[in-house]
Design a protein around this motif. Sequence first.
Motif, short mmCIF file in Angstrom:
data_model
loop_
_atom_site.label_atom_id
_atom_site.label_comp_id
_atom_site.label_asym_id
_atom_site.label_seq_id
_atom_site.Cartn_x
_atom_site.Cartn_y
_atom_site.Cartn_z
N GLU A 27 -77.33 -37.03 61.81
CA GLU A 27 -78.21 -37.00 62.84
C GLU A 27 -77.60 -37.36 64.09
O GLU A 27 -77.71 -36.86 65.32
N ARG A 28 -76.89 -38.69 64.14
CA ARG A 28 -75.95 -39.02 65.03
C ARG A 28 -75.05 -37.91 65.85
O ARG A 28 -74.85 -37.67 66.76
N ARG A 29 -74.42 -37.23 64.77
CA ARG A 29 -73.48 -36.34 65.27
C ARG A 29 -74.28 -35.14 65.94
O ARG A 29 -73.54 -34.42 66.90
N ALA A 30 -75.32 -34.72 65.18
CA ALA A 30 -76.00 -33.55 65.93
C ALA A 30 -76.58 -34.13 67.37
O ALA A 30 -76.48 -33.30 68.24
N VAL A 31 -76.98 -35.41 67.49
CA VAL A 31 -77.42 -35.76 68.71
C VAL A 31 -76.16 -35.72 69.78
O VAL A 31 -76.22 -35.25 70.90
N HIS A 32 -74.95 -36.14 69.17
CA HIS A 32 -73.81 -36.21 70.15
C HIS A 32 -73.51 -34.84 70.58
O HIS A 32 -73.05 -34.60 71.65
N ASP A 33 -73.66 -33.78 69.72
CA ASP A 33 -73.14 -32.48 70.17
C ASP A 33 -74.30 -31.68 71.09
O ASP A 33 -73.83 -31.26 71.81
N LEU A 34 -75.52 -32.37 70.82
CA LEU A 34 -76.58 -31.83 71.89
C LEU A 34 -76.04 -32.26 73.31
O LEU A 34 -76.30 -31.72 74.31
N LEU A 35 -76.12 -33.70 73.27
CA LEU A 35 -75.65 -34.34 74.35
C LEU A 35 -74.49 -33.51 75.19
O LEU A 35 -74.30 -33.55 76.49
N ALA A 36 -73.47 -33.36 74.51
CA ALA A 36 -72.34 -32.58 74.94
C ALA A 36 -72.64 -31.25 75.74
O ALA A 36 -72.09 -31.06 76.67
N VAL A 37 -73.64 -30.58 74.91
CA VAL A 37 -74.28 -29.00 75.71
C VAL A 37 -74.94 -29.56 76.90
O VAL A 37 -74.78 -28.83 78.02
N LEU A 38 -75.64 -30.79 77.03
CA LEU A 38 -76.42 -31.06 78.04
C LEU A 38 -75.56 -31.49 79.26
O LEU A 38 -75.95 -31.20 80.51
N ALA A 39 -74.44 -32.12 79.03
CA ALA A 39 -73.56 -32.49 80.06
C ALA A 39 -72.88 -31.41 80.80
O ALA A 39 -72.57 -31.53 81.79
N VAL A 40 -72.88 -30.33 80.01
CA VAL A 40 -72.24 -28.93 80.86
C VAL A 40 -73.28 -28.31 81.88
O VAL A 40 -73.13 -28.09 82.91
N ASP A 41 -74.73 -28.27 81.23
CA ASP A 41 -75.69 -27.85 82.12
C ASP A 41 -76.91 -28.18 81.46
O ASP A 41 -77.26 -27.65 80.31
N PRO A 42 -77.80 -29.27 81.82
CA PRO A 42 -78.84 -29.30 81.00
C PRO A 42 -80.14 -28.41 81.48
O PRO A 42 -81.31 -28.56 80.72
N ARG A 43 -79.97 -27.58 82.13
CA ARG A 43 -80.86 -26.47 82.30
C ARG A 43 -80.88 -25.48 81.26
O ARG A 43 -81.35 -24.30 81.72
N THR A 44 -79.80 -25.46 80.35
CA THR A 44 -79.44 -24.31 79.53
C THR A 44 -80.71 -24.08 78.79
O THR A 44 -81.87 -24.66 78.57
N GLY A 45 -80.64 -23.03 77.87
CA GLY A 45 -81.85 -22.56 77.22
C GLY A 45 -81.99 -23.34 75.74
O GLY A 45 -82.74 -23.16 75.08
N VAL A 46 -81.17 -24.34 75.50
CA VAL A 46 -81.38 -25.26 74.57
C VAL A 46 -82.49 -26.14 74.84
O VAL A 46 -82.99 -26.95 73.77
N SER A 47 -83.21 -26.11 75.97
CA SER A 47 -84.21 -27.18 76.20
C SER A 47 -85.35 -26.53 76.53
O SER A 47 -85.45 -25.17 77.23
N GLU A 48 -86.40 -27.13 76.70
CA GLU A 48 -87.82 -26.65 77.37
C GLU A 48 -88.68 -27.60 78.23
O GLU A 48 -88.62 -28.88 77.73
N PRO A 49 -89.18 -27.37 79.14
CA PRO A 49 -90.11 -28.39 79.85
C PRO A 49 -91.08 -28.89 78.91
O PRO A 49 -91.87 -28.08 78.25
N VAL A 50 -91.32 -30.09 79.11
CA VAL A 50 -92.67 -30.74 78.39
C VAL A 50 -94.04 -30.64 79.34
O VAL A 50 -93.96 -31.00 80.64
#
Length: 92
Positions: A27-50
Amino acid sequence: MSEPGPWSVVVHERLGTEFAEQLSPGERRAVHDLLAVLAVDPRTGVSEPVQSAELRRALTAPAADTGQRVSVLYRVHQETCTVEILYILTGP
């Protein structure tokens, strides 16, 4: 207007204990990988507004060891190119 420069990811210090003690290694590795994607552009399609909040939510890929997905709640600060990680949520 040009695109902002590289994004900085800021994880609140209070999340360190949760990250270290409550998440499995996968799970820590999965979070790390996600944070790497967000660091490129946090507005990408991996996220959604709350809804009704100035937050965004992104889910990790399933962890290799538990199969669990981890939700990461964060706020984007466009003017400073900062991604502020506020919560890391695990479990069913």
